[in-house]
Design a protein around this motif. Structure first.
Motif, short mmCIF file in Angstrom:
data_model
loop_
_atom_site.label_atom_id
_atom_site.label_comp_id
_atom_site.label_asym_id
_atom_site.label_seq_id
_atom_site.Cartn_x
_atom_site.Cartn_y
_atom_site.Cartn_z
N GLY A 82 0.84 -1.18 0.00
CA GLY A 82 0.00 0.00 0.00
C GLY A 82 0.88 1.24 0.00
O GLY A 82 2.11 1.15 -0.09
N ALA A 83 0.26 2.40 0.10
CA ALA A 83 1.02 3.65 0.04
C ALA A 83 0.57 4.60 1.14
O ALA A 83 -0.63 4.78 1.37
N PRO A 84 1.53 5.22 1.86
CA PRO A 84 1.17 6.26 2.83
C PRO A 84 0.44 7.39 2.11
O PRO A 84 0.82 7.79 1.02
N GLY A 223 12.97 -3.32 29.62
CA GLY A 223 14.38 -3.69 29.54
C GLY A 223 14.56 -5.14 29.12
O GLY A 223 15.43 -5.45 28.28
N TRP A 224 13.77 -6.04 29.70
CA TRP A 224 13.87 -7.46 29.36
C TRP A 224 13.54 -7.67 27.88
O TRP A 224 14.24 -8.41 27.18
N HIS A 225 12.49 -7.01 27.42
CA HIS A 225 12.07 -7.19 26.02
C HIS A 225 13.08 -6.57 25.05
O HIS A 225 13.33 -7.11 23.97
N LEU A 226 13.66 -5.44 25.43
CA LEU A 226 14.68 -4.81 24.61
C LEU A 226 15.88 -5.74 24.42
O LEU A 226 16.38 -5.91 23.30
N VAL A 227 16.33 -6.35 25.50
CA VAL A 227 17.46 -7.29 25.41
C VAL A 227 17.08 -8.48 24.54
O VAL A 227 17.87 -8.95 23.71
N LYS A 228 15.88 -8.97 24.70
CA LYS A 228 15.40 -10.11 23.90
C LYS A 228 15.44 -9.80 22.41
O LYS A 228 15.93 -10.61 21.61
N VAL A 229 14.93 -8.64 22.04
CA VAL A 229 14.83 -8.30 20.62
C VAL A 229 16.20 -8.01 20.02
O VAL A 229 16.57 -8.56 18.97
N LEU A 230 16.99 -7.15 20.66
CA LEU A 230 18.30 -6.82 20.10
C LEU A 230 19.30 -7.96 20.26
O LEU A 230 20.31 -8.00 19.55
N GLY A 231 19.02 -8.89 21.17
CA GLY A 231 19.93 -10.01 21.38
C GLY A 231 19.54 -11.28 20.66
O GLY A 231 20.15 -12.34 20.86
N ALA A 232 18.54 -11.20 19.79
CA ALA A 232 18.06 -12.39 19.09
C ALA A 232 19.11 -12.95 18.14
O ALA A 232 19.77 -12.20 17.42
N GLY A 233 19.26 -14.28 18.15
CA GLY A 233 20.18 -14.92 17.22
C GLY A 233 19.68 -14.86 15.79
O GLY A 233 20.44 -14.71 14.85
N ARG A 234 18.37 -15.02 15.65
CA ARG A 234 17.71 -14.85 14.36
C ARG A 234 16.64 -13.78 14.51
O ARG A 234 16.08 -13.63 15.58
N GLN A 235 16.39 -13.07 13.45
CA GLN A 235 15.34 -12.05 13.50
C GLN A 235 14.21 -12.41 12.55
O GLN A 235 14.38 -13.21 11.61
N GLY A 236 13.07 -11.80 12.80
CA GLY A 236 11.89 -12.03 11.99
C GLY A 236 11.63 -10.87 11.06
O GLY A 236 12.55 -10.26 10.51
N LEU A 237 10.35 -10.53 10.93
CA LEU A 237 9.92 -9.57 9.92
C LEU A 237 8.88 -8.63 10.49
O LEU A 237 8.00 -9.03 11.26
N ALA A 238 8.97 -7.35 10.14
CA ALA A 238 7.93 -6.37 10.42
C ALA A 238 7.28 -5.98 9.10
O ALA A 238 7.97 -5.59 8.16
N GLU A 239 5.95 -6.10 9.05
CA GLU A 239 5.22 -5.78 7.83
C GLU A 239 4.21 -4.67 8.13
O GLU A 239 3.46 -4.75 9.11
N VAL A 240 4.19 -3.66 7.28
CA VAL A 240 3.25 -2.55 7.43
C VAL A 240 2.35 -2.51 6.20
O VAL A 240 2.85 -2.45 5.07
N ILE A 241 1.04 -2.55 6.43
CA ILE A 241 0.06 -2.51 5.34
C ILE A 241 -0.72 -1.20 5.43
O ILE A 241 -1.44 -0.96 6.41
N TYR A 242 -0.57 -0.35 4.44
CA TYR A 242 -1.30 0.91 4.38
C TYR A 242 -2.61 0.69 3.63
O TYR A 242 -2.62 0.31 2.46
N HIS A 243 -3.73 0.91 4.30
CA HIS A 243 -5.04 0.75 3.69
C HIS A 243 -5.49 2.08 3.08
O HIS A 243 -4.95 3.15 3.41
N PRO A 244 -6.48 2.05 2.19
CA PRO A 244 -6.97 3.30 1.59
C PRO A 244 -7.43 4.29 2.66
O PRO A 244 -8.11 3.90 3.62
N PRO A 245 -7.09 5.56 2.53
CA PRO A 245 -7.51 6.57 3.51
C PRO A 245 -9.04 6.70 3.53
O PRO A 245 -9.71 6.50 2.52
N LEU A 246 -9.56 7.04 4.70
CA LEU A 246 -10.99 7.25 4.89
C LEU A 246 -11.24 8.74 5.09
O LEU A 246 -10.66 9.36 5.98
#
Length: 276
Positions: A82-84, A223-246
């Protein structure tokens, strides 16, 4: 029944030595980038204020660049579809984690609307204030004041982003949208020109991890979650879906607009994540 983040279990097992090692390997350079960017922003902010007032046409590029570096350094992948929207208005999204700050700012220069207590959080509150975040108290008695703040910032052409769920989740649920903040869009001076763009944010866990890996909810420590995310051995994916503006003018009131935004965000999620 609606899933309740304050009642859901939020385990926080101890981190391994390898996780801590990877965390510091990434946290140090990222910290230098964050505070280096903040220093440049503060230097430029005063002349920018003299020339442009509150419009801030330049410094948001610095914030966006820092947010993009989060994905470069952490190793997490980032994709959009989608598009912003180019038009005047606001953005609303589901809220899974503090990571949303980087995810949603990477693709679009925006200003966040945040709960008032974030202002006092160590480090985060300082950064939020410097980047123009609007802090609000979610109490009925301050609704008119908040509407005025929204009107002022929207009139300047700022893109405001807020999370109508009012809290973060385990990344597997979309909670009912609260309608209070939508009221500002129906001001007679703004209604006919504003649009609101719903956005679905989806986090895919690293291979072999629980699908809630990037969620941050309940009593889970930042703090615990920050260490978990930045310390991950493998990382996943963040997906952003822009829907039509209303277009705000197409809806009779804030409740109808909030329902339409919630429906769009929910439909953009994978089927198993559309639950309340």
């Amino acid at each position: 029944m609606t899933w309740n983040p304050d009642e859901a279990e939020a385990p926080q097992p101890p981190h391994s030595a390898a996780t801590w090692f990877r965390f510091w390997l990434r946290a140090v350079p990222f910290g230098l980038i964050v505070f280096g960017g903040l220093g440049i922003l503060l230097i430029l902010r005063q002349p920018e204020r003299w020339i442009y007032g509150m419009r801030r046409p330049l410094t948001p590029y610095i914030t966006q660049g820092v947010c993009r570096m989060f994905f470069v350094i952490s190793g997490m992948r980032f994709v959009t579809s989608g598009a912003p929207m180019p038009e005047h208005g606001a953005i609303v999204a589901n809220h899974s984690s503090w990571i949303d700050i980087f995810t949603l700012h990477t693709a679009k220069r925006i200003y966040y609307v945040s709960k008032a207590e974030v202002r006092g959080w160590f480090g985060i509150g300082w950064l939020a204030r410097a980047t123009g975040t609007i802090f609000i108290n979610r109490i009925r008695g301050e609704a008119k004041t908040q509407e005025q703040i929204f009107r002022d910032r929207l009139t300047l052409g700022h893109k405001l982003l807020f999370f109508p769920e009012g809290t973060s989740t385990d990344a597997m649920h979309v909670l009912p949208f609260k309608t209070t903040l939508f009221a500002a869009f129906f001001d007679p001076a703004l209604r006919d020109t504003l649009s609101v763009q719903p956005v679905s944010v989806i986090y895919r866990a690293p291979e072999g991890e629980e699908p809630t890996y990037y969620g941050w909810w309940g009593e889970m420590s930042f703090g615990w979650h920050l260490v978990k995310v930045l310390g991950a051995g493998r990382q996943g994916l963040a997906e952003v879906i822009y829907h039509p503006p209303l277009r705000v003018a197409d809806y009779p009131d804030r409740k109808a607009l909030a329902r339409a935004c919630e429906d769009a965000v929910r439909k953009g999620m994978p089927p198993e994540r559309r639950l309340l």
